[in-house]
Design a protein around this motif. Structure first.
Motif, short mmCIF file in Angstrom:
data_model
loop_
_atom_site.label_atom_id
_atom_site.label_comp_id
_atom_site.label_asym_id
_atom_site.label_seq_id
_atom_site.Cartn_x
_atom_site.Cartn_y
_atom_site.Cartn_z
N ALA A 275 0.84 -1.18 0.00
CA ALA A 275 0.00 0.00 0.00
C ALA A 275 0.88 1.24 0.00
O ALA A 275 1.99 1.22 0.53
CB ALA A 275 -0.92 0.00 1.22
N ALA A 276 0.40 2.31 -0.62
CA ALA A 276 1.15 3.56 -0.64
C ALA A 276 1.27 4.11 0.78
O ALA A 276 0.30 4.09 1.55
CB ALA A 276 0.47 4.56 -1.54
N VAL A 277 2.45 4.57 1.14
CA VAL A 277 2.69 5.09 2.48
C VAL A 277 3.56 6.35 2.40
O VAL A 277 4.24 6.58 1.40
CB VAL A 277 3.39 4.04 3.38
CG1 VAL A 277 2.44 2.93 3.76
CG2 VAL A 277 4.62 3.47 2.67
N THR A 278 3.54 7.13 3.46
CA THR A 278 4.34 8.34 3.55
C THR A 278 5.24 8.26 4.78
O THR A 278 4.77 7.99 5.88
CB THR A 278 3.44 9.59 3.65
OG1 THR A 278 2.63 9.67 2.47
CG2 THR A 278 4.28 10.86 3.76
N ASN A 279 6.54 8.46 4.56
CA ASN A 279 7.53 8.42 5.64
C ASN A 279 7.33 7.22 6.57
O ASN A 279 7.19 7.35 7.79
CB ASN A 279 7.48 9.71 6.47
CG ASN A 279 7.87 10.93 5.67
OD1 ASN A 279 8.74 10.87 4.80
ND2 ASN A 279 7.24 12.06 5.95
N PRO A 280 7.34 5.99 6.01
CA PRO A 280 7.01 4.82 6.83
C PRO A 280 8.14 4.36 7.73
O PRO A 280 9.32 4.60 7.46
CB PRO A 280 6.70 3.75 5.77
CG PRO A 280 7.61 4.12 4.64
CD PRO A 280 7.62 5.64 4.61
N ILE A 281 7.77 3.66 8.80
CA ILE A 281 8.72 2.97 9.66
C ILE A 281 7.99 1.80 10.32
O ILE A 281 6.82 1.90 10.66
CB ILE A 281 9.31 3.90 10.75
CG1 ILE A 281 10.39 3.18 11.55
CG2 ILE A 281 8.22 4.43 11.66
CD1 ILE A 281 11.15 4.08 12.50
N ALA A 282 8.66 0.66 10.43
CA ALA A 282 8.11 -0.50 11.13
C ALA A 282 8.63 -0.49 12.56
O ALA A 282 9.83 -0.49 12.79
CB ALA A 282 8.52 -1.79 10.43
N THR A 283 7.72 -0.47 13.52
CA THR A 283 8.12 -0.33 14.93
C THR A 283 7.85 -1.58 15.76
O THR A 283 8.06 -1.56 16.96
CB THR A 283 7.38 0.86 15.57
OG1 THR A 283 5.96 0.63 15.49
CG2 THR A 283 7.73 2.16 14.88
N THR A 284 7.40 -2.66 15.13
CA THR A 284 7.16 -3.90 15.88
C THR A 284 8.04 -5.01 15.33
O THR A 284 8.36 -5.04 14.14
CB THR A 284 5.68 -4.33 15.78
OG1 THR A 284 5.34 -4.54 14.40
CG2 THR A 284 4.78 -3.26 16.36
N GLY A 285 8.43 -5.92 16.19
CA GLY A 285 9.25 -7.04 15.77
C GLY A 285 10.35 -7.36 16.76
O GLY A 285 10.53 -6.66 17.77
N LEU A 286 11.09 -8.42 16.48
CA LEU A 286 12.11 -8.92 17.40
C LEU A 286 13.44 -8.20 17.31
O LEU A 286 14.20 -8.16 18.27
CB LEU A 286 12.33 -10.42 17.14
CG LEU A 286 11.16 -11.35 17.42
CD1 LEU A 286 11.53 -12.77 17.02
CD2 LEU A 286 10.76 -11.28 18.89
N GLY A 287 13.76 -7.68 16.15
CA GLY A 287 15.08 -7.11 15.96
C GLY A 287 15.04 -5.89 15.07
O GLY A 287 14.01 -5.25 14.92
N ARG A 288 16.17 -5.58 14.47
CA ARG A 288 16.30 -4.40 13.62
C ARG A 288 16.76 -4.79 12.23
O ARG A 288 17.41 -5.82 12.04
CB ARG A 288 17.30 -3.42 14.22
CG ARG A 288 16.93 -2.90 15.60
CD ARG A 288 15.83 -1.87 15.56
NE ARG A 288 15.52 -1.39 16.92
CZ ARG A 288 14.67 -0.41 17.18
NH1 ARG A 288 14.04 0.20 16.20
NH2 ARG A 288 14.44 -0.05 18.44
N ARG A 289 16.47 -3.94 11.30
CA ARG A 289 16.90 -4.14 9.92
C ARG A 289 18.31 -3.61 9.71
O ARG A 289 18.76 -2.67 10.37
CB ARG A 289 15.95 -3.41 8.97
CG ARG A 289 14.60 -4.07 8.81
CD ARG A 289 14.73 -5.33 8.02
NE ARG A 289 13.43 -6.00 7.88
CZ ARG A 289 13.29 -7.21 7.38
NH1 ARG A 289 14.34 -7.88 6.99
NH2 ARG A 289 12.11 -7.77 7.28
N ALA A 290 19.01 -4.24 8.77
CA ALA A 290 20.28 -3.73 8.27
C ALA A 290 20.22 -3.82 6.75
O ALA A 290 19.59 -4.72 6.19
CB ALA A 290 21.46 -4.53 8.81
N ARG A 291 20.86 -2.90 6.07
CA ARG A 291 20.77 -2.84 4.62
C ARG A 291 22.15 -2.69 3.98
O ARG A 291 23.11 -2.28 4.61
CB ARG A 291 19.88 -1.64 4.20
CG ARG A 291 18.46 -1.65 4.72
CD ARG A 291 17.65 -2.82 4.21
NE ARG A 291 17.48 -2.79 2.78
CZ ARG A 291 16.38 -2.35 2.14
NH1 ARG A 291 15.35 -1.91 2.84
NH2 ARG A 291 16.30 -2.37 0.83
N GLY A 292 22.25 -3.04 2.70
CA GLY A 292 23.42 -2.72 1.91
C GLY A 292 24.42 -3.83 1.67
O GLY A 292 25.29 -3.70 0.82
N GLY A 293 24.36 -4.93 2.43
CA GLY A 293 25.36 -5.97 2.24
C GLY A 293 26.72 -5.55 2.77
O GLY A 293 26.91 -4.44 3.27
#
Length: 347
Positions: A275-293
């Motif tokens: 779905a289209a979103v504006t300035n999104p962030i996920a605030t629930t879950g067990l851990g954190r995201r990492a990006r880029g390899g």
């Protein structure tokens, strides 16, 4: 480290780090590749007298709308690219390393609108982070001081937890990027597969390999490289090291498929809510995201849409961060359970 665990770190919620004492199966393309930036006469002695200036500053990205996430065609191409790795056809009999399910967390192309923000041109360096440590704000990084693989002023700081990165960014007046901000910086409105474009080029990013030895010195560096060592791999806006070198913490949490977790104690990250979103962030879950390899990730894991996850407290030799600046207030966005079975991805 077993083959199973090394692969699972990217696709499934298992934390693995490279042992500092691991023997390298590859030989760097030049002696002491980590010493790039020093005058040649100093390589042999190890004395650091002068460092080449690293890229610095920030890049302003204007408000925009872009497409975030991958479709089935994209993750199919990623799986085929994965299969070309030395271990690309390996894995358990019922769970091959390069099956499409390991890319499912990327699924859900959706439009994201972002307010303008400014982002660091490079990953935060050891020198910059040490200033925060000296000010009594940040915890010291977890590597052994003097370790030539990690403790160099112009290297990206590693062995820092998510909280360490968040503390530093607050100290300099910023924040860790949201996952959407990070992907927009790497991908742009052009929907680039890599920060530089759509074609893989192993000579312009510090990457690894899906192999018994995950390091790969064919790009000139077996381990961490000084920030900005691959200017040809920058985005069109001049942001460097968004593919490879070290993974980068982002603000978002990782949500998982609770049914699978309860059934067999395996944490599978959920794909995006389409779905289209504006300035999104996920605030629930067990851990954190990492990006880029990172320097131990293979080509398919350096794509701009690839997603990884780790515990907040993890301090890994291949994870660092960069900061963003601006007064944007992120809004909650959810992930979803994948309801449509994926094809096998076999040739």
């Amino acid at each position: 480290m077993s083959a199973k665990l090394r692969h699972m770190r990217g696709a499934i919620f298992v934390v693995v780090s490279v042992a500092a004492s691991s023997a390298l199966a590859h030989t760097p393309s030049r002696p002491e590749a980590f010493s790039v930036g020093l005058r040649s006469a100093e390589h042999a002695s190890g004395a650091v007298i002068e460092l080449r200036a690293s890229p610095s500053g920030t890049v302003l990205l204007p408000a925009s709308t872009f497409v975030m996430g991958s479709d089935i065609a994209e993750i199919t191409l990623a799986a085929l690219q994965c299969q070309r790795e030395p271990w690309g056809r390996l894995g358990d009999e019922d769970d091959r390393f390069c099956e499409l399910k390991h890319f499912a967390t990327e699924i859900g192309e959706h439009k994201v609108t972002l307010s303008a923000f400014t982002i660091d041109r490079t990953e935060v360096t050891v020198l910059a982070f040490d200033r925060c440590v000296g000010a009594g704000v940040c915890n010291p990084p977890g590597f052994r001081r003097g370790d030539p693989r990690f403790d160099r002023a112009n290297f990206p700081v590693t062995m820092v937890s998510w909280s360490d990165g968040a503390d530093y960014c607050r100290w300099v007046g910023g924040a860790l990027p949201t996952e959407a901000q990070w992907e927009y910086a790497a991908r742009g409105i052009e929907q680039r597969r890599y920060p530089w474009g759509n074609v893989w080029n192993g000579s312009i990013a510090n990457h690894g390999s899906l192999a018994d030895d995950p390091t790969d010195a064919s790009d000139g560096y077996a381990w961490v490289a000084p920030v900005g060592s691959f200017p040809e791999g920058a985005t069109p806006t001049g942001i460097q090291d968004l593919a490879g070198n070290v993974e980068e913490w982002v603000q978002d949490r990782m949500d998982i498929d609770q049914a699978i977790y309860k059934r067999n104690n395996t944490a599978i990250a959920l794909p995006y809510l389409q779905a289209a979103v504006t300035n999104p962030i996920a605030t629930t879950g067990l851990g954190r995201r990492a990006r880029g390899g990172s320097f131990i990730r293979a080509a398919h894991q350096l794509r701009a849409t690839a997603r990884f996850a780790s515990l907040d407290t993890t301090r890994s030799e291949d994870t660092g961060f960069r900061c963003v600046y601006g007064s944007v207030t992120p809004t909650e966005a959810s992930n979803i359970k994948l309801t449509t079975p994926l094809p096998t991805g076999d040739d």
